[in-house]
Design an enzyme around this catalytic site. Structure first.
Site, PDB file in Angstrom:
ATOM      1  N   ILE A 398       0.816  -1.215   0.000  1.00  0.00           N
ATOM      2  CA  ILE A 398       0.000   0.000   0.000  1.00  0.00           C
ATOM      3  C   ILE A 398       0.854   1.271   0.000  1.00  0.00           C
ATOM      4  O   ILE A 398       0.356   2.368  -0.204  1.00  0.00           O
ATOM      5  CB  ILE A 398      -0.994  -0.029   1.175  1.00  0.00           C
ATOM      6  N   HIS A 661      -2.469  -4.102  11.127  1.00  0.00           N
ATOM      7  CA  HIS A 661      -2.573  -3.386  12.399  1.00  0.00           C
ATOM      8  C   HIS A 661      -2.078  -4.229  13.556  1.00  0.00           C
ATOM      9  O   HIS A 661      -2.029  -3.775  14.689  1.00  0.00           O
ATOM     10  CB  HIS A 661      -4.016  -2.936  12.634  1.00  0.00           C
TER      11      HIS A 661
HETATM   12  N1  GLN Z   1       0.238   4.969   1.397  1.00  0.00           N
HETATM   13  C1  GLN Z   1      -0.045   5.023   2.783  1.00  0.00           C
HETATM   14  C2  GLN Z   1       0.885   4.075   3.529  1.00  0.00           C
HETATM   15  O1  GLN Z   1       1.187   3.059   3.032  1.00  0.00           O
HETATM   16  C3  GLN Z   1      -1.474   4.678   3.084  1.00  0.00           C
HETATM   17  C4  GLN Z   1      -1.770   4.722   4.545  1.00  0.00           C
HETATM   18  C5  GLN Z   1      -3.231   4.714   4.905  1.00  0.00           C
HETATM   19  O2  GLN Z   1      -4.059   4.296   4.171  1.00  0.00           O
HETATM   20  N2  GLN Z   1      -3.566   5.157   6.061  1.00  0.00           N
HETATM   21  O3  GLN Z   1       1.278   4.329   4.629  1.00  0.00           O
HETATM   22 ZN    ZN Z   2      -4.954   2.176   4.772  1.00  0.00          ZN
END
Ligand code: GLN
Ligand code: ZN
Length: 723
Positions: A398, A661
Site C-alpha cells: 500500500i 494493524h
Molecule cells: N500509502 C499510505 C501508507 O502506506 C497509506 C496509509 C493509509 O491508508 N492510512 O502508509
Molecule cells: Zn490504509
C-alpha cells in the site's frame, strides 16, 4: 454561570500515555510503573480541568480504548490481567477496529457474535472506577450497543434494557454521586423503534439517586424532546456541529432540566467567538438552567499550544484543548459582565491571511471537462495492460515500509538541523534502494519506494504545500497508542514545486518493475487536518486536487506509470446523518476526479481506502473513476462481499489479505481464505493481492515473512486458477 468540560486529551503533553503503554509492551515499564504513570496523568488532567471549569467527569482514562473498557465492564470479554486486556487490542485475537463516528479516532468494536447477550458487571484489570466518585464517565448503553456488532436485531430492545439495568446496578454498587452518560450515537438517524427502545430502557434511570447527565455531540438530535422527557438531570447538546437543528428545537423547549450548551468547538482549533457564544448562553438562560461546555470531546485536539511551531499570526487565531477550556471560562466571564480578557482573546478572530489569487481563479474556472478522464475505463484497461503486462493476481503493497528507529532518528536529526540536506537525501536514497531490492527479491509485481521521507501521509504534504501549517508537537491519538499531528489548513493551498517525484523516480530508476507514485488525496488531507472555516470545505478540496493533478503530470514526465491516490478517510469524513451524504460525496468525488482528470489513459490510477463496510458507500465509490482500488478486509472478513454482490463493479480491486494493524504474521492459508471468499463475487481477472494498509508501523521481521507468504499465495493462485 456554571461551566463544564469533558474529553480532555488523555495522551499527555509529552505523549506519556504512549510511552507508558508501549514501554509496558516492550518490557521496559513494569505493571506498577504503568499504573502509577496513568494515575499521575489522570491527576494532571484533573488539575487542568480544575483551573478553568466548575465540573468535569472522572474515570475518562483508558489504557487503550473506552469502548473496550465498557465491553469488559459489561462482562462481554473476561479479562483477568493487563496482558489479557492488551490481547484484545493487538495481535491475533485483537478486536476489529473502526472509526468513531466521523472522526479519525478508532475504537475497538465489541462483538456479540450473534449470541444472546449475557451481561454481568466485571472488573477491569486496573482501578478505573473509584467508589463514591463525584461524577463518573460512563458510555451510555445505547451508544455501546449501537456501535458494537454481532447483536441480532431482535435482541436489541431487550439488550438495551438489560444493559441499562446493569449500569444502574453499577452506579448503585459504586455509590457514584453523579454520572456523565456519554451517548453520542443518539445523533445518528434512528428508527422509531430505536427511539422507543431508548425511551423504555432509560426510564429506569428514575430509580437511581445519582444525578444523570446525558451528553450528545457531533451533530443534532432528531428527537430532542424525547430526551428531555427522560428521567435525567441534564442533557448535553452540540450547538456547533448541529447545522442549527439543535438550536431551533431548543428554542421551542420548556424544561426544568439542566442544559449543557456545547458552544466551544472540540473538533477544530479556531478560537471561539466568545461574545457570540455568550449571547447564545444568555439567550437560553432565560428559558432554562444552562451550563457552558464544549461541543464534542476535546481529545480531538492537542493538549495545549505550548511549544507549537506555528507562525505568530496563526498562533493568535487558534486554541488547543487547554485553551478551549479557557474559552469556556471566558464565556462565563462575559455572561457575568466582564469583557476585557475575552476582548483581548478574540482580537484577531477575523484577520485572514494566506490568499492566492492564482489558485482561487483556477478553482473558479473549473468546468465539467476538468472532472473527466478522456478515455473510458474499459479502454484504459487495455492500454494499461499492454504497457504493464501484469500477471493474474498482481501483488503490491500500500505504500509505506517500516519506519525503523534509525529512520526516525535520522529524520529527527535532519529536522533539527543537525544533519545537512545532502546527507539526509543520501540516507533516504539508501533506504529506498534497500526496499526496492527486498521487493524484487520477494517477487512483488508493483513496487513502492517506501515513503521513508514521510513522517505522516498528511503532514508530509502539509509541509510541502502553501496555505497549510504544521504544529511540531500537536499530537492527537488516532487509536490506542498511535498518534499523529494534524496540520492546519489556514489559507489557499498551492503547490509551488514537485513534492514527491524525486524519490519515486529514483526508486523507478533501480528496477524494471513498475513503481507506484504515492499521493494523499484531498479528502484525507482535509479529514486529518484542521480546516479553515472562512471558505466552503469543497473549495479547499478543489485547491488540493489541483496540486495533486499537477503532481501527477510531473510523475508522467518522470516515467512513472502507476499512481496511487490514498483516500483512506473518505468514509470517515461522511456526515453522520445520511441525509447530508449527497452534498458531501458530491464534492468528495469531484475532488478525486479532478486529481486524475488530466492523467494520460496509460497511467494506471489506484486509490486506497482504509475501510471495509463498503455496502453503504459503494454507489459513491464507483463514481470516482479510478482503475484499481485497495481496501481493508482482513479484520471484518466477509462483510465486504455483500457489497460486491449487489453492484456490478468493473474495476480492479485489492482486498487486504493481511491485517497490518497487528504484529501477527498470517500464513498462506489464512490469507487464501480471504481470497477464496472474495472470488465468489469478484472476477479473478480483477483481483489484486496486497496487505490491507501501509506497513510503516510494522517491523521488517514481520513484513518479510508476511510478504513472502503473500507472494507465495499469488503464485499458487496463478497456477491453480489459470486454465
Ligand atoms: N500509502 C499510505 C501508507 O502506506 C497509506 C496509509 C493509509 O491508508 N492510512 O502508509
Ligand atoms: Zn490504509
Amino acid at each position: 454561570m456554571k461551566t463544564y468540560a469533558y474529553g480532555f486529551p488523555r495522551l499527555g503533553k509529552q505523549r506519556e500515555l504512549k510511552k507508558l503503554v508501549e514501554g509496558y509492551w516492550g518490557g521496559k515499564v513494569t505493571e506498577s510503573e504503568l499504573l502509577q504513570g496513568i494515575e499521575s496523568l489522570e491527576e494532571t488532567r484533573k488539575k487542568t480541568y480544575c483551573r478553568y471549569v466548575s465540573s468535569f467527569p472522572r474515570s475518562e482514562m483508558t489504557l487503550y480504548d473506552h469502548m473496550l473498557d465498557a465491553a469488559i465492564l459489561h462482562g462481554i470479554y473476561k479479562v483477568e490481567n493487563l496482558d489479557d486486556y492488551f490481547q484484545l487490542c493487538r495481535g491475533k485475537n485483537a478486536l476489529e477496529m473502526t472509526k468513531w463516528f466521523n472522526t479519525n479516532y478508532h475504537y475497538l468494536v465489541p462483538d456479540f457474535e450473534g449470541r444472546v447477550p449475557d451481561f454481568s458487571l466485571s472488573p477491569l484489570p486496573w482501578d478505573k472506577y473509584k467508589s463514591g466518585e463525584e461524577n463518573v464517565y460512563i458510555i451510555a448503553p445505547f451508544t455501546f450497543l449501537k456501535l458494537s456488532k454481532g447483536l441480532r436485531r431482535e435482541y436489541f430492545r431487550e439488550a438495551l434494557k438489560e444493559l441499562t439495568s446493569l449500569i444502574v446496578e453499577f452506579i448503585r454498587e459504586k455509590g457514584f454521586k453523579s454520572v456523565h452518560l456519554d451517548d453520542p450515537a443518539l445523533v445518528m438517524e434512528l428508527t422509531d423503534d430505536e427511539w422507543s427502545a431508548v425511551e423504555k430502557a432509560y426510564s429506569i434511570f428514575a430509580d437511581v439517586d445519582a444525578k444523570i447527565n446525558l451528553f450528545t455531540y457531533y451533530d443534532s438530535i432528531d428527537r430532542l424532546e424525547l430526551l428531555f422527557n427522560l428521567p435525567l438531570s441534564g442533557i448535553g447538546v452540540d450547538l456547533i456541529h448541529d447545522r442549527g437543528e439543535n438550536y431551533s428545537q431548543l428554542k421551542k423547549l420548556k424544561t426544568d432540566k439542566t442544559v449543557f450548551l456545547g458552544v466551544v468547538d472540540g473538533r477544530n482549533i479556531w478560537r471561539c467567538d466568545v461574545f457570540r457564544a455568550a449571547n447564545l448562553v444568555k439567550e437560553f438562560s432565560e428559558d432554562f438552567n444552562v451550563v457552558v461546555t464544549n461541543a464534542a470531546p476535546l481529545f480531538h485536539l492537542p493538549v495545549n499550544l505550548e511549544g507549537a511551531t506555528l507562525p505568530e499570526k496563526l498562533l493568535r487565531k487558534v486554541a488547543f484543548a487547554e485553551e478551549k477550556l479557557n474559552e469556556i471560562s471566558l464565556i462565563a466571564e462575559v455572561v457575568g459582565g466582564y469583557n476585557d480578557t475575552a476582548k483581548e482573546w478574540t482580537k484577531d478572530l477575523n484577520v485572514s491571511f494566506g490568499f492566492d489569487e492564482d489558485v482561487k481563479s483556477r478553482v473558479k474556472n473549473l468546468t465539467e471537462e476538468d472532472l473527466n478522464r478522456k478515455v473510458s475505463y474499459s479502454e484504459r484497461k487495455k492500454i494499461q495492460q499492454e504497457i504493464l503486462k501484469l500477471p493474474l493476481f498482481p501483488t503490491t503493497t500500500i505504500g509505506s515500509f517500516p519506519q525503523t528507529e534509525e529512520i526516525r532518528r535520522i529524520r529527527l536529526l535532519h529536522r533539527k538541523g543537525k544533519l545537512d540536506k545532502e546527507s539526509y537525501k543520501t540516507f533516504i536514497r539508501g533506504e529506498i534502494a534497500k526496499a526496492i531490492q527486498i521487493q524484487e527479491d520477494l517477487g512483488l509485481d508493483v513496487l513502492v519506494h517506501g515513503e521513508f521521507e514521510r513522517t505522516d501521509m498528511v503532514e508530509f504534504f502539509a509541509e510541502k504545500l502553501e496555505g497549510i501549517a504544521t504544529t511540531g508537537n500537536g499530537w492527537v491519538i488516532s487509536y490506542g497508542t498511535r498518534c499523529y499531528r494534524p496540520p492546519i489548513i489556514y489559507g489557499d493551498v498551492k503547490r509551488t514545486k514537485a513534492m514527491t517525484v524525486e524519490e519515486v523516480a529514483f526508486a523507478q530508476s533501480l528496477t524494471d518493475k513498475p513503481v507506484k507514485g504515492m499521493l494523499t488525496g484531498p479528502v484525507t488531507i482535509i479529514a486529518w487536518s484542521y480546516v479553515r472555516e472562512d471558505v466552503p470545505t469543497s473549495e479547499v478540496a478543489y485547491q488540493i486536487a489541483l496540486a495533486i493533478k499537477d503532481e501527477i503530470k510531473d510523475y508522467e514526465k518522470a516515467g512513472i506509470k502507476i499512481v496511487q491516490i490514498d483516500e483512506p478517510a473518505i468514509r470517515e469524513k461522511a456526515p453522520i446523518k445520511k441525509r447530508h451524504w449527497n452534498e458531501y460525496f458530491d464534492w468528495a468525488i469531484k475532488s478525486f476526479r479532478l486529481c486524475c482528470s488530466s492523467a494520460k489513459p496509460e497511467t494506471q490510477i489506484h486509490t486506497h481506502m482504509c475501510y471495509s463496510e463498503f455496502g453503504e458507500i459503494m454507489e459513491y465509490i464507483v463514481k470516482m473513476d479510478f482503475d484499481v482500488i485497495s481496501i481493508e478486509a482482513s479484520r471484518s472478513k466477509g462483510d465486504i462481499l455483500e457489497a460486491f454482490e449487489k453492484v456490478n463493479f468493473d474495476r480492479q480491486i485489492g482486498l487486504g489479505v493481511w491485517d497490518i494493524h497487528s504484529p501477527y504474521v498470517p500464513s498462506v492459508e489464512e490469507m487464501r481464505e480471504i481470497v477464496e471468499r472474495a472470488l465468489r463475487v469478484i472476477p479473478k481477472e480483477n483481483f489484486w493481492i496486497n496487505p490491507d494498509c501501509g506497513l510503516k508501523t510494522r517491523r521488517w521481521e514481520e513484513v518479510i515473512p508476511a510478504l513472502r507468504n503473500l507472494v507465495k499465495l499469488a503464485m499458487d493462485l496463478r497456477r491453480e486458477k489459470t486454465v
